[in-house]
Every structure is written in C-alpha cells, then in structure tokens.
Design a protein around this motif. Structure first.
Motif, PDB file in Angstrom:
ATOM      1  N   GLY A 113       0.780  -1.350   0.199  1.00 54.22           N
ATOM      2  CA  GLY A 113       0.007  -0.025   0.106  1.00 54.22           C
ATOM      3  C   GLY A 113       0.827   1.155  -0.075  1.00 54.22           C
ATOM      4  N   HIS A 114       0.169   2.379   0.104  1.00 52.43           N
ATOM      5  CA  HIS A 114       0.925   3.634   0.072  1.00 52.43           C
ATOM      6  C   HIS A 114       1.098   3.989   1.530  1.00 52.43           C
ATOM      7  CE1 HIS A 114       0.599   3.899  -4.090  1.00 52.43           C
ATOM      8  NE2 HIS A 114      -1.080   3.545  -4.160  1.00 52.43           N
ATOM      9  N   ARG A 115       2.113   4.040   2.178  1.00 45.30           N
ATOM     10  CA  ARG A 115       2.537   4.383   3.305  1.00 45.30           C
ATOM     11  C   ARG A 115       2.483   5.755   3.586  1.00 45.30           C
ATOM     12  NH1 ARG A 115       7.944   0.962   5.760  1.00 45.30           N
ATOM     13  NH2 ARG A 115       7.081  -1.012   5.005  1.00 45.30           N
ATOM     14  N   ALA A 116       2.679   6.601   2.687  1.00 42.70           N
ATOM     15  CA  ALA A 116       2.711   8.102   2.936  1.00 42.70           C
ATOM     16  C   ALA A 116       1.085   8.513   3.463  1.00 42.70           C
ATOM     17  CB  ALA A 116       3.263   8.928   1.857  1.00 42.70           C
ATOM     18  N   GLY A 117       0.272   8.181   2.378  1.00 48.17           N
ATOM     19  CA  GLY A 117      -0.965   8.468   2.647  1.00 48.17           C
ATOM     20  C   GLY A 117      -1.724   7.771   3.791  1.00 48.17           C
ATOM     21  N   LEU A 118      -1.387   6.567   4.246  1.00 44.33           N
ATOM     22  CA  LEU A 118      -1.867   5.928   5.400  1.00 44.33           C
ATOM     23  C   LEU A 118      -1.368   6.569   6.721  1.00 44.33           C
ATOM     24  CD1 LEU A 118      -2.344   2.216   4.610  1.00 44.33           C
ATOM     25  CD2 LEU A 118      -3.973   3.712   5.494  1.00 44.33           C
ATOM     26  N   ALA A 119       0.008   6.867   6.534  1.00 43.79           N
ATOM     27  CA  ALA A 119       0.383   7.540   8.029  1.00 43.79           C
ATOM     28  C   ALA A 119      -0.327   8.942   8.106  1.00 43.79           C
ATOM     29  CB  ALA A 119       2.083   7.958   7.469  1.00 43.79           C
ATOM     30  N   ALA A 120      -0.513   9.685   7.193  1.00 48.99           N
ATOM     31  CA  ALA A 120      -1.357  10.971   7.355  1.00 48.99           C
ATOM     32  C   ALA A 120      -2.703  10.608   7.805  1.00 48.99           C
ATOM     33  CB  ALA A 120      -1.557  11.762   5.892  1.00 48.99           C
ATOM     34  N   VAL A 121      -3.542   9.716   7.392  1.00 51.33           N
ATOM     35  CA  VAL A 121      -4.848   9.297   7.815  1.00 51.33           C
ATOM     36  C   VAL A 121      -4.777   8.965   9.437  1.00 51.33           C
ATOM     37  CG1 VAL A 121      -6.589   7.311   7.710  1.00 51.33           C
ATOM     38  CG2 VAL A 121      -5.853   8.523   5.599  1.00 51.33           C
ATOM     39  N   GLY A 122      -3.490   7.877   9.745  1.00 51.89           N
ATOM     40  CA  GLY A 122      -3.275   7.601  11.098  1.00 51.89           C
ATOM     41  C   GLY A 122      -3.006   8.606  12.075  1.00 51.89           C
ATOM     42  N   GLY A 123      -2.338   9.560  11.599  1.00 50.29           N
ATOM     43  CA  GLY A 123      -1.998  10.704  12.385  1.00 50.29           C
ATOM     44  C   GLY A 123      -3.321  11.560  12.675  1.00 50.29           C
ATOM     45  N   VAL A 124      -4.233  11.855  11.587  1.00 52.18           N
ATOM     46  CA  VAL A 124      -5.224  12.540  11.886  1.00 52.18           C
ATOM     47  C   VAL A 124      -6.348  11.820  12.716  1.00 52.18           C
ATOM     48  CG1 VAL A 124      -7.298  13.522  10.573  1.00 52.18           C
ATOM     49  CG2 VAL A 124      -5.058  13.675   9.563  1.00 52.18           C
ATOM     50  N   ALA A 125      -6.477  10.657  12.534  1.00 49.83           N
ATOM     51  CA  ALA A 125      -7.560   9.868  13.300  1.00 49.83           C
ATOM     52  C   ALA A 125      -6.912   9.725  14.675  1.00 49.83           C
ATOM     53  CB  ALA A 125      -7.405   8.329  12.544  1.00 49.83           C
ATOM     54  N   CYS A 126      -5.773   9.424  15.077  1.00 51.17           N
ATOM     55  CA  CYS A 126      -5.252   9.447  16.317  1.00 51.17           C
ATOM     56  C   CYS A 126      -5.324  10.777  17.108  1.00 51.17           C
ATOM     57  CB  CYS A 126      -3.898   8.837  16.608  1.00 51.17           C
ATOM     58  SG  CYS A 126      -4.232   6.887  16.108  1.00 51.17           S
ATOM     59  N   ALA A 127      -4.984  11.757  16.607  1.00 49.93           N
ATOM     60  CA  ALA A 127      -4.945  13.100  17.049  1.00 49.93           C
ATOM     61  C   ALA A 127      -6.239  13.464  17.481  1.00 49.93           C
ATOM     62  CB  ALA A 127      -4.412  14.227  15.966  1.00 49.93           C
TER      63      ALA A 127
END
Length: 205
Positions: free
Chosen positions: A32-46
């Motif tokens: 998968g695309h790590r960069a996009g999921l990293a951003a999603v994960g950051g927003v979700a947890c924040a």
C-alpha cells in the motif's frame, strides 16, 4: 486539551499508518501507500486525543484505531476482514478499557461497554441475515469490536456509531455509481465505513 498528548497521539497514528501496509500485505499480497496511510493515522489518532483528552480509555481507542488501519487496507484490497486482525482489535480494546475501568474506579462503565458490543453484534447479525444483505460476518464481528469502545462513551454515541457507517457507505456508493465506477451488483467493502463511522461518533461524543 494537552498539546503534548495530541502530538504524541498523532505521532503514534503516523507510525501505525506507516506500518499498516506491510502488515496488511500478508493478507492482500500487495503493498500500500505508506505516506497516505501515515497521514490518515495521524489525523485519526490526533482526533481521538482531542475528543477524549486525558480519559484513561484513550489508549484503548488508539490501539483499536491502529489495528483498524490495517483492517481498512485489507478490506479495501480484497474484501476481507481477517479474524486474527478483528480479534486483535477486540482484545486490545477490551484490555485497554479494563485497565481504564480499574484506574478510574468505574467497573460499571466497562459493563456498559460490553453491553454495547453485544448489542452491536446482535444488531448486525440481524442485518446480515436480511434477504439481499451484503454484510459479511467479518463486518458483524468488527461491529461488535467497535461497539465496545462506543459503548464506553454512552448509549447515544453507540447509536450514532451504528448509524453513521450506513450513511457514509451510502454516500460513497452513490458517488461511485454516479461516476460509473461500479454497478449496483458490485461487491464493496463495508469495514472502512464501520471504522470511519465509529471514529466520527467518538469525536462527536
């Protein structure tokens, strides 16, 4: 709201999002695309950190969200919600809420959370058994897992968390149909809508 808490949660989400594709690859066989999921994960947890603040249950929500990122990737790629991943999310959520109940001295709240999981499971079993239903039993199990933290936040949040996935999925399906990307009989994943709906319900609690 602690800036440090939100920042720490966001960093955890970024790491979880970046780590989701390699873990999901075991079931999907594709990267998968790590960069996009990293951003999603950051927003979700924040977002969870902002909504819950110093609630001792926050770690439980973050753990479920982290596993949820992997589940979303797998379901989008191959229409599966593997039992080991769903079980991992459930165990993480239960363990985190058990610790939170002991720390806060609110065992009754844990019982409500368990009741929320049972209610979610029962409701989705009925939906899955309806004629023409496209819900799989992976969706049913995930709904039960998400009902646990939603139940912790209260009955109104649980109800919202049960309703929002269907609204979100409906909007996505209508958009795909309008763009002629899918047909009416095209199978589509429901796990991401379950996860997104639960997340939004937690934010609105």
């Amino acid at each position: 709201m602690s800036v440090g808490l939100v920042t720490s949660a966001a960093l955890l989400g970024v790491l979880a999002g970046a780590g989701a594709p390699p873990i999901a690859r075991r079931w999907t066989g594709v990267a998968g695309h790590r960069a996009g999921l990293a951003a999603v994960g950051g927003v979700a947890c924040a977002g969870l950190a902002v909504a819950l603040g110093a609630d001792p249950a926050l770690p439980a929500f973050l753990l479920v969200a982290a596993v949820g990122l992997v589940l979303a990737v797998v379901d989008l790629a191959c229409l599966r919600l593997p039992d080991p991943l769903v079980a991992a999310a459930g165990l993480a959520g239960f363990a985190g809420l058990l610790v939170a109940a002991l720390v806060a001295g609110t065992p009754g709240r844990l019982l409500v959370a368990l009741a929320g999981a049972a209610l979610s499971f029962g409701g989705y079993v009925l939906l899955a058994l309806l004629p023409g239903s496209r819900l799989g039993f992976g969706d049913v199990k995930l709904a039960a897992v998400l009902g646990l933290p939603l139940g912790w936040l209260g009955w109104s949040t649980l109800g919202l968390g049960l309703l929002l996935p269907h609204l979100l999925n409906g909007v996505v399906v209508l958009g795909l149909l309008a763009a002629r990307r899918v047909r009416r009989d095209t199978p589509l994943p429901f796990g991401p809508a379950l996860l997104a709906g639960a997340w939004l319900a937690a934010l609105l609690a």
